[in-house]
Design an enzyme around this catalytic site. Structure first.
Site, PDB file in Angstrom:
ATOM      1  N   ASP A  54       0.860  -1.201   0.000  1.00  0.00           N
ATOM      2  CA  ASP A  54       0.000   0.000   0.000  1.00  0.00           C
ATOM      3  C   ASP A  54       0.887   1.238   0.000  1.00  0.00           C
ATOM      4  O   ASP A  54       1.674   1.450   0.921  1.00  0.00           O
ATOM      5  CB  ASP A  54      -0.919  -0.003   1.224  1.00  0.00           C
ATOM      6  N   SER A 104      -6.838   4.302  -1.763  1.00  0.00           N
ATOM      7  CA  SER A 104      -6.657   2.845  -1.697  1.00  0.00           C
ATOM      8  C   SER A 104      -7.935   2.063  -1.948  1.00  0.00           C
ATOM      9  O   SER A 104      -7.870   0.861  -2.202  1.00  0.00           O
ATOM     10  CB  SER A 104      -6.098   2.452  -0.331  1.00  0.00           C
ATOM     11  N   HIS A 165     -10.104  -2.944   6.257  1.00  0.00           N
ATOM     12  CA  HIS A 165      -9.579  -1.690   5.716  1.00  0.00           C
ATOM     13  C   HIS A 165      -9.736  -1.688   4.189  1.00  0.00           C
ATOM     14  O   HIS A 165     -10.085  -2.694   3.600  1.00  0.00           O
ATOM     15  CB  HIS A 165      -8.104  -1.573   6.136  1.00  0.00           C
ATOM     16  N   GLU A 325      -1.335  -7.968   1.861  1.00  0.00           N
ATOM     17  CA  GLU A 325      -1.097  -6.525   1.854  1.00  0.00           C
ATOM     18  C   GLU A 325      -0.041  -6.121   2.878  1.00  0.00           C
ATOM     19  O   GLU A 325      -0.160  -6.440   4.063  1.00  0.00           O
ATOM     20  CB  GLU A 325      -2.389  -5.755   2.178  1.00  0.00           C
TER      21      GLU A 325
HETATM   22 ZN   LIG Z   1      -2.920   6.318   2.020  1.00  0.00          ZN
END
Ligand SMILES: [Zn+2]
Length: 511
Positions: A54, A104, A165, A325
């Site tokens: 990320d 994201s 998330h 992730e």
């Molecule tokens: Zn961010």
């Protein structure tokens, strides 16, 4: 010129690098490897793994490479990350349908569901509007995790952030707001219109995600329920207003099947993956701490989680899909803490290496990419082997002060002391939480808008080349595995002569 003289004098290249033979033979070796790729790997991918860093822009990859080398005593630039060893690289255009610089959630919808979407939304098309519950219905798009599950594969999600998330949630949820983590974060109107929070969707949309590991425990428990690891601490208590205990519900769901719920590292390492069908690991109430500050008693490393996940998932003769992730690279950058971000990246790379040891390029397509970049960079004509968190070798010829090689375009590191730029030699710029200077003050540094890299290896990895839209990624992965929209070409597999297990061949003919 003064600067170039400085660079020549300070060259720290080793003796072998002064010999043209060294460079020629290394390049010839690389050429032989490249020539061997002319024979394409057109096998059917039994297994699919997506590693998502990320916020891991290309400048982050390069800086992490140097850090990794320097952590083992080398100058660093010549080091190879595990992802550097992948034979194919492409660039992904990351913009969201309504944003030049992406977030994201919209990007996760692209690289998981194959459809570009608006920022802030997960698992819905661009026809859905952020925050408007009633625009969800009819605009849902499904992910490659679901396509894989529908094809009989085992599926898993591993992250260092909350499992609900933005990144992981696009794999299973359809939600017009990434912030609807539990019902406590949702407006009453959305609940009345029937929209469901993301934690609930994790357990309800896809009946059995075989492996779920990450943080986000508090969103699974009733409000005011004390947390197992931080008893009595108010901010870590359960959040659910509907009073549901999603972990207990999950445990009760599987009667004929060996399931494990774990919340700490010791219990994770104690399980025998060969005896586990499904695993839910929730190691923190929220996100994991940064890897540099990890409590090694209670929190597993990303690499440990990936190893366990693969060992559980690979027992399925039909293969698996795994989303991994490295979620806190992004957080380190937002906070201007480059050292945290880069150590997170090195740990993600270690997990990529471990996965490589547990799988084979003959039957596993592995893709490494990022959702978006950050306004992070490093420069300043640093000499070879300069510490990645160190200073550029000269003073500014404008304000006569030193500067770190790593700088941000914006963010919390903007420092004016007595009306002038802070003198970094007066501060400890090598500590874990040092915030590198930025040009513009912001409480949180922003994402960057340039393309990100896609590294790939394994069956059909060569289809990831050139400059592509980000939503192309799951289309290639699904094609390689003969799932989702691209099953038909697998009927003619006998012409290609792929190597795959008989059980898979049978599954292909049935689909
Ligand atoms: Zn961010």
């Amino acid at each position: 010129h003064v600067l170039s003289v400085f660079i020549l004098v300070s060259c720290r290249c080793s003796e072998k690098e002064k010999n043209p033979l060294y460079w020629n033979s290394a390049a010839q070796h690389t050429l032989q490897n490249a020539l061997s790729l002319q024979e394409l790997n057109k096998n059917i991918a039994k297994n699919l793994i997506l590693f998502l860093g990320d916020g891991m822009g290309i400048s982050t990859v390069t800086a992490a490479r140097i850090l990794k080398g320097q952590l083992s005593g080398h100058s660093g630039e010549e080091t190879q990350l595990e992802m550097d060893k992948f034979p194919y690289v492409a660039l992904a255009k990351t913009y969201n349908t309504n944003a030049q610089v992406a977030d994201s959630a919209g990007t996760a919808t692209a690289y998981l569901c194959g459809v570009k979407a608006n920022e802030g939304t997960v698992g819905v098309s661009a026809a859905a509007i952020r925050g408007q519950c009633n625009t969800t219905y009819g605009n849902e798009v499904t992910s490659i995790l679901k396509w894989a599950k529908d094809a009989g594969k085992s599926v898993g999600i591993v992250t260092t952030t909350r499992v609900n998330h933005a990144t992981p949630s696009a794999a299973y949820a359809h939600c017009v707001n990434r912030e609807w983590l539990s019902d406590a974060e949702m407006p009453l109107e959305a609940l009345q219109e029937g929209c469901k929070d993301i934690a609930l969707q994790l357990f309800e949309n896809i009946p059995n995600i075989d492996v779920i590991m990450g943080g986000g425990r508090k969103y699974m428990f009733p409000s005011n329920m004390s947390d197992v690891e931080y008893p009595g601490e108010h901010k870590h208590m359960g959040t659910r207003r509907d009073g549901r205990n999603l972990v207990e519900e999950w445990k009760d769901r599987f009667k004929n099947h060996v399931t494990y719920y774990v919340w700490n590292r010791k219990d994770l390492l104690a399980i025998n993956p060969n005896n586990v069908d499904s695993m839910l690991g929730l190691f923190e109430p929220g996100d994991f701490p940064y890897d540099l500050e990890r409590n090694v008693e209670t929190d597993p490393s990303l690499t440990e989680m990936v190893e366990t996940a693969i060992k559980i998932l690979r027992k399925n003769p039909q293969g698996f899909y795994l989303l991994v992730e490295g979620g806190r690279i992004d957080h380190g950058h937002h906070e201007g803490k480059a050292k945290q971000a880069l150590h997170e990246t090195v740990e993600l790379d270690r997990a990529i290496g471990r996965a490589g040891l547990l799988t084979s390029i003959h039957d596993t397509l592995t893709v490494v990419t990022a959702d978006h970049s950050h306004v992070f960079n490093f420069g300043g004509y640093t000499p070879r082997g300069n510490p990645i968190f160190g200073l550029a070798p000269m003073l500014s010829d404008v304000d006569q002060k030193p500067f770190t090689s790593i700088l941000y375009g914006n963010g919390p590191g903007y420092k004016i002391v007595n009306g002038v730029r802070e003198n970094v030699s007066a501060v400890d710029y090598k500590q874990n939480n040092y915030q590198a200077q930025s040009a513009v003050p912001l409480r949180l540094e922003t994402h960057g808008g340039e393309d990100v890299a896609i590294f790939s290896k394994g069956p059909m990895a060569h289809l990831l080349h050139g400059v592509k839209e980000q939503n192309y990624i799951p289309h290639v992965m699904a094609y390689a595995a003969c799932i989702g929209q691209n099953r038909l070409h697998c009927r003619s597999f006998s012409n290609r002569g792929p190597q795959f297990p008989a059980s898979l061949a049978k599954a292909m003919l049935l689909c």
